[in-house]
Design a protein around this motif. Structure first.
Motif, PDB file in Angstrom:
ATOM      1  N   GLN A   4     -15.597 -50.786  48.173  1.00 36.29           N
ATOM      2  CA  GLN A   4     -14.303 -51.219  48.697  1.00 36.29           C
ATOM      3  C   GLN A   4     -13.608 -50.020  49.320  1.00 36.29           C
ATOM      4  O   GLN A   4     -13.493 -48.967  48.704  1.00 36.29           O
ATOM      5  CB  GLN A   4     -13.449 -51.794  47.558  1.00 36.29           C
ATOM      6  N   PRO A   5     -13.147 -50.129  50.579  1.00 35.86           N
ATOM      7  CA  PRO A   5     -12.480 -48.980  51.211  1.00 35.86           C
ATOM      8  C   PRO A   5     -11.190 -48.607  50.482  1.00 35.86           C
ATOM      9  O   PRO A   5     -10.467 -49.476  49.990  1.00 35.86           O
ATOM     10  CB  PRO A   5     -12.175 -49.458  52.624  1.00 35.86           C
ATOM     11  N   ALA A   6     -10.925 -47.300  50.422  1.00 33.72           N
ATOM     12  CA  ALA A   6      -9.710 -46.813  49.768  1.00 33.72           C
ATOM     13  C   ALA A   6      -8.480 -47.097  50.618  1.00 33.72           C
ATOM     14  O   ALA A   6      -7.372 -47.204  50.101  1.00 33.72           O
ATOM     15  CB  ALA A   6      -9.827 -45.322  49.500  1.00 33.72           C
ATOM     16  N   VAL A   7      -8.664 -47.221  51.923  1.00 34.03           N
ATOM     17  CA  VAL A   7      -7.558 -47.458  52.852  1.00 34.03           C
ATOM     18  C   VAL A   7      -7.897 -48.691  53.678  1.00 34.03           C
ATOM     19  O   VAL A   7      -9.016 -48.870  54.114  1.00 34.03           O
ATOM     20  CB  VAL A   7      -7.370 -46.237  53.790  1.00 34.03           C
ATOM     21  N   SER A   8      -6.902 -49.533  53.869  1.00 33.33           N
ATOM     22  CA  SER A   8      -7.094 -50.716  54.700  1.00 33.33           C
ATOM     23  C   SER A   8      -6.215 -50.585  55.944  1.00 33.33           C
ATOM     24  O   SER A   8      -5.000 -50.486  55.840  1.00 33.33           O
ATOM     25  CB  SER A   8      -6.708 -51.968  53.900  1.00 33.33           C
ATOM     26  N   LEU A   9      -6.845 -50.561  57.118  1.00 30.61           N
ATOM     27  CA  LEU A   9      -6.127 -50.413  58.381  1.00 30.61           C
ATOM     28  C   LEU A   9      -6.083 -51.746  59.121  1.00 30.61           C
ATOM     29  O   LEU A   9      -7.078 -52.473  59.149  1.00 30.61           O
ATOM     30  CB  LEU A   9      -6.830 -49.391  59.277  1.00 30.61           C
ATOM     31  N   THR A  10      -4.942 -52.028  59.735  1.00 25.90           N
ATOM     32  CA  THR A  10      -4.876 -53.179  60.628  1.00 25.90           C
ATOM     33  C   THR A  10      -5.550 -52.798  61.942  1.00 25.90           C
ATOM     34  O   THR A  10      -5.827 -51.624  62.193  1.00 25.90           O
ATOM     35  CB  THR A  10      -3.411 -53.585  60.906  1.00 25.90           C
ATOM     36  N   GLN A  11      -5.806 -53.780  62.764  1.00 20.15           N
ATOM     37  CA  GLN A  11      -6.449 -53.512  64.058  1.00 20.15           C
ATOM     38  C   GLN A  11      -5.565 -52.597  64.910  1.00 20.15           C
ATOM     39  O   GLN A  11      -6.068 -51.687  65.571  1.00 20.15           O
ATOM     40  CB  GLN A  11      -6.720 -54.830  64.793  1.00 20.15           C
TER      41      GLN A  11
END
Length: 81
Positions: A4-11
């Motif tokens: 699971q990524p530590a950071v979630s970025l929007t597009q």
């Protein structure tokens, strides 16, 4: 099983970071932070990021924490002291 990524970025955030990196008009420290966020969102571990960008693991967690608290502005622009 993928991590699971530590950071979630929007597009929009991803596009902004990629544009920021490709423009190359910032200092090296800020560009490294942007790269760390992009790779962290791709699922790289803290240890992998630290080794790839030649920074300590504390730097990686600090950048991720700054993003969690203040978004892109907190990561890409230092506070005035």
């Amino acid at each position: 099983m993928p991590r699971q990524p530590a950071v979630s970025l929007t597009q929009e955030e991803r596009i902004a970071l990629e544009t920021f990196v490709h423009r190359g008009k910032a200092n090296a420290r800020t560009l490294t932070r942007a790269h760390l966020l992009l790779k962290s969102a791709d699922g790289w571990s803290t240890a992998e990021l630290a080794a790839a960008f030649d920074v300590c693991e504390g730097t990686v967690t600090n950048v991720q924490g700054r993003f969690a608290r203040g978004g892109l502005e907190a990561v890409l622009h230092d506070k005035v002291q």
